[in-house]
Every structure is written in C-alpha cells, then in structure tokens.
Write an enzyme that holds these catalytic residues in place. Sequence first.
Site, PDB file in Angstrom:
ATOM      1  N   PHE A 195      45.761  36.530  51.808  1.00 13.44           N
ATOM      2  CA  PHE A 195      44.636  36.753  52.720  1.00 13.44           C
ATOM      3  C   PHE A 195      43.384  36.650  51.874  1.00 13.44           C
ATOM      4  CE2 PHE A 195      41.546  39.776  54.373  1.00 13.44           C
ATOM      5  CZ  PHE A 195      41.677  39.753  55.749  1.00 13.44           C
TER       6      PHE A 195
ATOM      7  N   THR B 246      37.257  37.667  50.412  1.00 14.39           N
ATOM      8  CA  THR B 246      36.266  37.962  49.369  1.00 14.39           C
ATOM      9  C   THR B 246      35.728  36.681  48.724  1.00 14.39           C
ATOM     10  OG1 THR B 246      37.433  40.022  48.924  1.00 14.39           O
ATOM     11  CG2 THR B 246      35.905  39.274  47.215  1.00 14.39           C
TER      12      THR B 246
ATOM     13  N   PRO C  73      32.499  35.393  45.643  1.00 10.03           N
ATOM     14  CA  PRO C  73      31.672  35.973  44.576  1.00 10.03           C
ATOM     15  C   PRO C  73      30.459  36.734  45.138  1.00 10.03           C
ATOM     16  CG  PRO C  73      32.352  33.755  43.977  1.00 10.03           C
ATOM     17  CD  PRO C  73      32.843  33.981  45.378  1.00 10.03           C
TER      18      PRO C  73
ATOM     19  N   ARG D 124      45.767  48.818  56.096  1.00  8.40           N
ATOM     20  CA  ARG D 124      45.363  49.857  55.134  1.00  8.40           C
ATOM     21  C   ARG D 124      46.419  50.948  54.961  1.00  8.40           C
ATOM     22  NH1 ARG D 124      39.094  49.280  56.837  1.00  8.40           N
ATOM     23  NH2 ARG D 124      38.607  47.684  55.308  1.00  8.40           N
TER      24      ARG D 124
ATOM     25  N   GLN E  87      52.679  77.591  32.532  1.00  6.77           N
ATOM     26  CA  GLN E  87      52.113  77.746  33.880  1.00  6.77           C
ATOM     27  C   GLN E  87      50.982  76.737  34.154  1.00  6.77           C
ATOM     28  OE1 GLN E  87      49.967  81.335  35.195  1.00  6.77           O
ATOM     29  NE2 GLN E  87      51.551  81.518  36.762  1.00  6.77           N
TER      30      GLN E  87
ATOM     31  N   GLU F 294      41.007  45.983  49.841  1.00  6.51           N
ATOM     32  CA  GLU F 294      40.998  46.192  51.305  1.00  6.51           C
ATOM     33  C   GLU F 294      39.871  47.130  51.729  1.00  6.51           C
ATOM     34  OE1 GLU F 294      44.513  46.339  53.602  1.00  6.51           O
ATOM     35  OE2 GLU F 294      45.656  45.259  52.109  1.00  6.51           O
TER      36      GLU F 294
HETATM   37  C1  LIG Z   1      42.972  43.052  41.800  1.00  2.28           C
HETATM   38  C2  LIG Z   1      42.227  42.717  43.048  1.00  2.28           C
HETATM   39  C3  LIG Z   1      42.894  42.102  44.094  1.00  2.28           C
HETATM   40  C4  LIG Z   1      42.199  41.740  45.252  1.00  2.28           C
HETATM   41  N1  LIG Z   1      42.856  41.086  46.263  1.00  2.28           N
HETATM   42  C5  LIG Z   1      42.139  40.573  47.295  1.00  2.28           C
HETATM   43  C6  LIG Z   1      42.757  39.737  48.267  1.00  2.28           C
HETATM   44  O1  LIG Z   1      43.966  39.492  48.230  1.00  2.28           O
HETATM   45  N2  LIG Z   1      41.987  39.193  49.231  1.00  2.28           N
HETATM   46  C7  LIG Z   1      40.657  39.433  49.320  1.00  2.28           C
HETATM   47  O2  LIG Z   1      40.014  38.904  50.224  1.00  2.28           O
HETATM   48  N3  LIG Z   1      40.041  40.251  48.422  1.00  2.28           N
HETATM   49  C8  LIG Z   1      40.747  40.816  47.422  1.00  2.28           C
HETATM   50  N4  LIG Z   1      40.133  41.623  46.492  1.00  2.28           N
HETATM   51  C9  LIG Z   1      38.717  41.913  46.635  1.00  2.28           C
HETATM   52  C10 LIG Z   1      38.431  43.357  47.008  1.00  2.28           C
HETATM   53  O3  LIG Z   1      38.756  43.605  48.340  1.00  2.28           O
HETATM   54  C11 LIG Z   1      36.940  43.614  46.669  1.00  2.28           C
HETATM   55  O4  LIG Z   1      36.876  43.656  45.249  1.00  2.28           O
HETATM   56  C12 LIG Z   1      36.412  44.888  47.277  1.00  2.28           C
HETATM   57  O5  LIG Z   1      36.318  44.777  48.669  1.00  2.28           O
HETATM   58  C13 LIG Z   1      35.037  45.278  46.718  1.00  2.28           C
HETATM   59  O6  LIG Z   1      34.177  44.195  46.679  1.00  2.28           O
HETATM   60  P1  LIG Z   1      33.398  43.880  45.309  1.00  2.28           P
HETATM   61  O7  LIG Z   1      34.409  43.808  44.243  1.00  2.28           O
HETATM   62  O8  LIG Z   1      32.563  42.684  45.531  1.00  2.28           O
HETATM   63  O9  LIG Z   1      32.496  45.126  45.057  1.00  2.28           O
HETATM   64  P2  LIG Z   1      30.983  45.345  45.534  1.00  2.28           P
HETATM   65  O10 LIG Z   1      30.915  45.088  47.007  1.00  2.28           O
HETATM   66  O11 LIG Z   1      30.080  44.590  44.655  1.00  2.28           O
HETATM   67  O12 LIG Z   1      30.807  46.904  45.316  1.00  2.28           O
HETATM   68  C14 LIG Z   1      30.497  47.480  44.047  1.00  2.28           C
HETATM   69  C15 LIG Z   1      30.411  48.999  44.212  1.00  2.28           C
HETATM   70  O13 LIG Z   1      29.399  49.329  45.165  1.00  2.28           O
HETATM   71  C16 LIG Z   1      29.938  50.104  46.209  1.00  2.28           C
HETATM   72  N5  LIG Z   1      29.290  49.752  47.484  1.00  2.28           N
HETATM   73  C17 LIG Z   1      29.070  48.517  47.991  1.00  2.28           C
HETATM   74  N6  LIG Z   1      28.487  48.600  49.198  1.00  2.28           N
HETATM   75  C18 LIG Z   1      28.344  49.915  49.475  1.00  2.28           C
HETATM   76  C19 LIG Z   1      27.826  50.654  50.588  1.00  2.28           C
HETATM   77  N7  LIG Z   1      27.349  50.053  51.684  1.00  2.28           N
HETATM   78  N8  LIG Z   1      27.856  52.008  50.531  1.00  2.28           N
HETATM   79  C20 LIG Z   1      28.341  52.635  49.428  1.00  2.28           C
HETATM   80  N9  LIG Z   1      28.857  51.997  48.344  1.00  2.28           N
HETATM   81  C21 LIG Z   1      28.856  50.648  48.380  1.00  2.28           C
HETATM   82  C22 LIG Z   1      31.430  49.767  46.247  1.00  2.28           C
HETATM   83  O14 LIG Z   1      32.181  50.803  46.827  1.00  2.28           O
HETATM   84  C23 LIG Z   1      31.720  49.592  44.759  1.00  2.28           C
HETATM   85  O15 LIG Z   1      31.933  50.848  44.184  1.00  2.28           O
HETATM   86  C24 LIG Z   1      40.815  42.037  45.355  1.00  2.28           C
HETATM   87  C25 LIG Z   1      40.167  42.690  44.310  1.00  2.28           C
HETATM   88  C26 LIG Z   1      40.836  43.016  43.161  1.00  2.28           C
HETATM   89  C27 LIG Z   1      40.098  43.683  42.041  1.00  2.28           C
END
Ligand SMILES: Cc1cc2nc3c(=O)[nH]c(=O)nc-3n(C[C@H](O)[C@H](O)[C@H](O)COP(=O)(O)OP(=O)(O)OC[C@H]3O[C@@H](n4cnc5c(N)ncnc54)[C@H](O)[C@@H]3O)c2cc1C
Length: 415
Positions: A122, A125, A127, A242, A278, A386
Amino acid sequence: MDYGLTEQQREIVELARQIAQKKIKPVREHYDKTEEFPWPIVEEIAKADLFAVYLPEECGGLGGGTLELALVAEELSKACGGIALSVATSALCAIPILLYGTPQQRKRWLSELASGKRLGAFTITEPGAGSDATATKAAARLDGDHYVLNGIKNFCSTGSAAELYTVFASTNPNRGARGISAFVVEKGTPGFTFGKKEEKMGIRANSTYELVFENCRIPKENLLYKEGYGLFVAQDTFDCSRPGVAAQALGIAQGALDETLAYIRMRKQFGQSISSFQAIQHMMADCATSIEAGRALLYSTCRAMDRELKPAVDKAIQEGTTVFEAMEKLGSRRWTKESGMCKVFCSDTAMRVTTDCVQMCGGIGYMRDFPVEKYMRDAKITQIYEGTNQIQRNEIAMMMIKEAASKSRKELVSA
Ligand SMILES: Cc1cc2nc3c(=O)[nH]c(=O)nc-3n(C[C@H](O)[C@H](O)[C@H](O)COP(=O)(O)OP(=O)(O)OC[C@H]3O[C@@H](n4cnc5c(N)ncnc54)[C@H](O)[C@@H]3O)c2cc1C
C-alpha cells in the site's frame, strides 16, 4: 485471560503460534542481520492459509474479519514483528479492494492475496506527503483506456517483494484532497520501477522501498471506486487496518516480556534471581497489565467492527455492489476513533514494555545476540506508520469533538 475465541479462531492462533515458534524464531536473527526478504517463511504462512483469514469466502478467504487478522499479526509478531509485516501489508493492499472494489475487482485480486501467492503493498506516502496525505504530488491523467501515472512514492513496506500495490495519486490537482484517487498497480507494469531500498532500525525482515512511476499506463479498470474518493478509501482502510498495527505492537511487547521473564528467573545477582527483586517485579507487573489492557481494547474493538463489517460484506456480495455502498445503506458507523485508540495504546505500550524489558535484563538486554533489543527496535515503528501517534491523537480528539457537537445538536432539536 479467556477472550472467548471461537474454535476456528483458536485454530488460527495455534497455527500462527506453531509457525512463529518453530519456523520464525530459529531464523529471525538471520533476517534481522541480513535484511533479506523471508520468502521461506512467507511460503509457510501461505501454506497455513494465514493470508486468507480475514477475507470473505467468495474471494478465497476463510470468512473472518479484523479480529482474525489481529490474532495472526499478534501471534507472528511474538517471534518477529518484521516477518509478521508481510501479512499486514498484504492486508493493507487487500482492505481497500475489499471495501471499494467492484465484485470483479474483489474476485480478481483478493483471491490472489488470500492465497499468499502474490503479496500486496500500500503506498500513499511521498517525500513531501507524510502525515499530510493531501499534499500528494503523484498524478494520474486519463488517456483513452488508461491512466498515465507519474510520481515518486517512498517508504513502501514489502516494496519490491509485493506484486500488487494500492497506489494513491491525484487525478485532479485543482481539487486538492478531493482530487486524489486510488488505483491497483501490478508489478511489471511498464513505467513502474523500484528506487532506493531503505536501511532501517527495526522490522529489518521487511523490505522498505521507494517506488518510481514514469508514464506508467494503468488500465482504467484498476481505479478503485470513483475518481476523487482516494482519501476516503485511505481513511476507511486505516480504520480497519490500524487494529492490525496494534496487534503487531502487542505481539512484540508480549514476545519481549516472555523472553525477559525466562532470563530474569535464571539470572542471579546478590545470591537471588533477578525476578525476586521487588523493583523488577513491579516493572513486570506494569508490563503485563498494560499488555492485557491493550489486548482487551483491541479484541473488543475488532469484534464491534466485525459486527458491522461482516453484514456489509454479505450484503455487497448478494447485491453485487461495493462493500462501501453496502455500509452506507446499512448506516454503518466510522471506526476512526476506536481503531486509533487501539493503535496509540498498544504501540505506546510496546515501546514502554520493550524498553523496560531491556532494562530488566541489564547489559545482556542491550546486546545483538540476545533477542530483547530487537523487540525494542521493532516496537518503535508501530508508533510511526499508518499515521503517527500524534496524528492518531488528533483524529481521536476530532472524532470526540464531532460526536459532542452532534449530541448537543440532537439535544437542541429535541428540546
Ligand atoms: C519503516 C517504515 C515503513 C513504512 N511503510 C509504509 C507503507 O507501506 N506505505 C506507506 O504509504 N507509508 C509507509 N510509511 C510511511 C509512514 O506512514 C510515515 O512515515 C508516517 O505517516 C509519518 O510521515 P513522515 O515520516 O513524513 O513524518 P512527518 O509527517 O514529517 O512528521 C514528523 C513529525 O511531526 C509530527 N507531526 C506531523 N504533523 C503533525 C500534526 N498535524 N500534529 C502533530 N504532530 C504532527 C509527526 O507525528 C512526527 O512526529 C512507512 C514508514 C516507515 C518508517
């Protein structure tokens, strides 16, 4: 705790336990070290029909639901959360097809995913579009009988090992979030290639890839439901998937605690076993209590979801519609709040429990040749993918506010 599982559910747990303990445990360190994809284990999981447990019988499934999927994810994750992820990502590919696919799409793709002969993935995501999926830049333009897909997706779990991908792309950039659509893309489609393979902290038995789409022509029939419904597809999928992440987290936590208990009962300091102190006992008790609380929340949420989902699946099969349409007709509710609660609670529990397990084991707990530190590395991702736990908390609070507003509207009307 006896959760009153049916005979079939107990059989599923037992099958998954046999694979976890006999097949996965002896090789998990190898896959963690090498980051190879665990094909021999995936074949064992497929042979045991564990890819099929949550899918309807009409598509080669065993007729279960989210609870059966959770039971498999939990049991396999007790041995290795990374290997269990192959089942979870196939489900993440299958659920949007189950909910939004036509009867033809369900028959065509779900039977392949149920057999485990083809794995699913799926990919939403990008960059520039992580937590904010509305920022999706990948674009799909209709050209005759095909959509032409261009864009980059990243962090795709089971990337390159999968053969079916649920992909999200904008079909109308002028409509923003309402312009995103969902497609199924098959491996081997010209213009679809794999980019960077990620090196990860944990779940290293699962491959994480960048996907590249360059003028990739997808048949028009691979659109799921209608143009512009992509974010509904994604949200409804996450509502059902989820709990699977929560189950993975609980399995990781339980696996770590079991290994820790076995060690601290044997290890002696000051002439006593570590488990007799403990301070350690209180950590053990807190870990076990949180795991059991998470399990109770998870199983009851899955049961409540399945009570609504299964009749909708049956109705869709009888009437030849999508499950989503059947859910609308039946007035099914959204499960965003409860599925988010499962993910937040169980993944935070997994992180805390695995960290405490390393602590209870002392120095050996920190070492690569002792299994406990791997559980801690594997646990971390369950708080991130997710939808991060920050995003889950936003969604839970948003649903609470909506529910309170609708309750006060109803009270005003009836006053
Ligand atoms: C090992 C791995 C496997 C993955 N597998 C998949 C997959 O199979 N398919 C897929 O589509 N994606 C996948 N992902 C992507 C994953 O779902 C995203 O990394 C995740 O949703 C977070 O997005 P980001 O990394 O861009 O973080 P960012 O969105 O850049 O967030 C960075 C930080 O800011 C916080 N943040 C962002 N917006 C807010 C907000 N509005 N309020 C509060 N805090 C916020 C986040 O919680 C996080 O702590 C994978 C990621 C990893 C690392």
